[in-house]
Design a protein around this motif. Structure first.
Motif, mmCIF file in Angstrom:
data_model
loop_
_atom_site.group_PDB
_atom_site.id
_atom_site.type_symbol
_atom_site.label_atom_id
_atom_site.label_comp_id
_atom_site.label_asym_id
_atom_site.label_seq_id
_atom_site.Cartn_x
_atom_site.Cartn_y
_atom_site.Cartn_z
ATOM 1 N N GLU A 1 -12.365 -9.756 1.449
ATOM 2 C CA GLU A 1 -13.721 -9.327 1.801
ATOM 3 C C GLU A 1 -13.742 -8.543 3.102
ATOM 4 O O GLU A 1 -14.485 -7.571 3.230
ATOM 5 C CB GLU A 1 -14.657 -10.526 1.877
ATOM 6 N N GLN A 2 -12.950 -8.958 4.064
ATOM 7 C CA GLN A 2 -12.909 -8.248 5.342
ATOM 8 C C GLN A 2 -12.294 -6.856 5.170
ATOM 9 O O GLN A 2 -12.712 -5.904 5.822
ATOM 10 C CB GLN A 2 -12.124 -9.046 6.376
ATOM 11 N N ALA A 3 -11.316 -6.741 4.308
ATOM 12 C CA ALA A 3 -10.639 -5.460 4.108
ATOM 13 C C ALA A 3 -11.424 -4.516 3.192
ATOM 14 O O ALA A 3 -11.339 -3.303 3.337
ATOM 15 C CB ALA A 3 -9.245 -5.693 3.531
ATOM 16 N N ALA A 4 -12.171 -5.073 2.267
ATOM 17 C CA ALA A 4 -12.954 -4.270 1.320
ATOM 18 C C ALA A 4 -14.354 -4.086 1.886
ATOM 19 O O ALA A 4 -15.314 -4.693 1.416
ATOM 20 C CB ALA A 4 -12.996 -4.947 -0.045
ATOM 21 N N SER A 5 -14.457 -3.249 2.893
ATOM 22 C CA SER A 5 -15.743 -3.066 3.562
ATOM 23 C C SER A 5 -16.804 -2.604 2.567
ATOM 24 O O SER A 5 -16.540 -1.800 1.679
ATOM 25 C CB SER A 5 -15.600 -2.068 4.718
ATOM 26 N N ILE B 1 -7.363 -0.596 -4.996
ATOM 27 C CA ILE B 1 -6.466 -1.703 -4.655
ATOM 28 C C ILE B 1 -5.500 -1.297 -3.545
ATOM 29 O O ILE B 1 -5.273 -2.056 -2.603
ATOM 30 C CB ILE B 1 -5.737 -2.204 -5.916
ATOM 31 N N ASN B 2 -4.960 -0.099 -3.631
ATOM 32 C CA ASN B 2 -4.059 0.391 -2.598
ATOM 33 C C ASN B 2 -4.762 0.439 -1.244
ATOM 34 O O ASN B 2 -4.205 0.007 -0.227
ATOM 35 C CB ASN B 2 -3.521 1.779 -2.975
ATOM 36 N N GLY B 3 -5.976 0.938 -1.216
ATOM 37 C CA GLY B 3 -6.732 1.028 0.032
ATOM 38 C C GLY B 3 -7.044 -0.330 0.630
ATOM 39 O O GLY B 3 -6.875 -0.545 1.840
ATOM 40 N N VAL B 4 -7.492 -1.245 -0.201
ATOM 41 C CA VAL B 4 -7.820 -2.599 0.285
ATOM 42 C C VAL B 4 -6.562 -3.291 0.801
ATOM 43 O O VAL B 4 -6.571 -3.890 1.882
ATOM 44 C CB VAL B 4 -8.509 -3.441 -0.814
ATOM 45 N N LEU B 5 -5.476 -3.203 0.059
ATOM 46 C CA LEU B 5 -4.239 -3.883 0.472
ATOM 47 C C LEU B 5 -3.643 -3.266 1.727
ATOM 48 O O LEU B 5 -3.058 -3.977 2.549
ATOM 49 C CB LEU B 5 -3.233 -3.897 -0.667
ATOM 50 N N ASP B 6 -3.792 -1.966 1.906
ATOM 51 C CA ASP B 6 -3.336 -1.337 3.133
ATOM 52 C C ASP B 6 -4.118 -1.886 4.333
ATOM 53 O O ASP B 6 -3.556 -2.173 5.376
ATOM 54 C CB ASP B 6 -3.464 0.177 3.049
ATOM 55 N N ALA B 7 -5.434 -2.066 4.141
ATOM 56 C CA ALA B 7 -6.265 -2.652 5.199
ATOM 57 C C ALA B 7 -5.889 -4.111 5.460
ATOM 58 O O ALA B 7 -5.864 -4.568 6.609
ATOM 59 C CB ALA B 7 -7.743 -2.532 4.845
ATOM 60 N N VAL B 8 -5.569 -4.851 4.401
ATOM 61 C CA VAL B 8 -5.136 -6.243 4.543
ATOM 62 C C VAL B 8 -3.835 -6.295 5.340
ATOM 63 O O VAL B 8 -3.686 -7.098 6.264
ATOM 64 C CB VAL B 8 -4.948 -6.919 3.171
#
Length: 141
Positions: free
Chosen positions: A71-75, A128-135
């Motif tokens: 949730e924090q990564a998927a703004s 998914i790539n974007g969220v996981l990169d942020a994670v």
């Protein structure tokens, strides 16, 4: 296809199924029994089962922490609004990034993107790539 990929895919399919089962009142207590039945019914590779089970137990144990991280990564995305397939692929990868020291973050991300290409929508791999990169940035800082 490698054994770990098969394990990740089996875990994804089971988690997807469980999203609907838990809503209908199924209990967490017999989670592993249901996974054994799932493996038998869908003829999951025997060599892939131990790693899939390890993933599932870890995700169940750390679900709150994993979901918070997503949730924090998927703004601007509530977890409930993320498609069930995408949400469960993210859970698998985040668990591996947080817990599996022998798996580099980039491998977990690449595996998640490849699985998304097979099981999710057309825009899912990029999301998914974007969220996981942020994670990755979040947990490694």
């Amino acid at each position: 296809m490698g054994v770990r990929r098969k394990a990740r895919e089996a875990a994804l399919q089971f988690l997807f199924q469980e999203d609907f089962m838990l809503e209908e009142g199924h209990q967490v207590e017999n989670f592993l029994e249901r996974f054994d039945s799932f493996c038998t019914l869908y003829q999951v590779n025997r060599k892939a089962r131990p790693y899939a089970q390890q993933l599932l137990v870890g995700i169940l144990r750390d679900r709150i922490e994993i979901d918070t991280c997503i949730e924090q990564a998927a703004s601007n995305w509530r977890l409930a609004r993320i498609a069930a397939t995408d949400r469960n692929i993210l859970r698998l990868a985040v668990f591996e990034m947080m817990s599996a020291d022998e798996i580099p973050d980039q491998v977990a991300i690449n595996e998640a993107v490849e699985i998304a290409k097979r099981f999710a929508g057309d825009e899912s791999p990029a999301f998914i790539n974007g969220v996981l990169d942020a994670v990755k940035t979040s947990i490694r800082s």
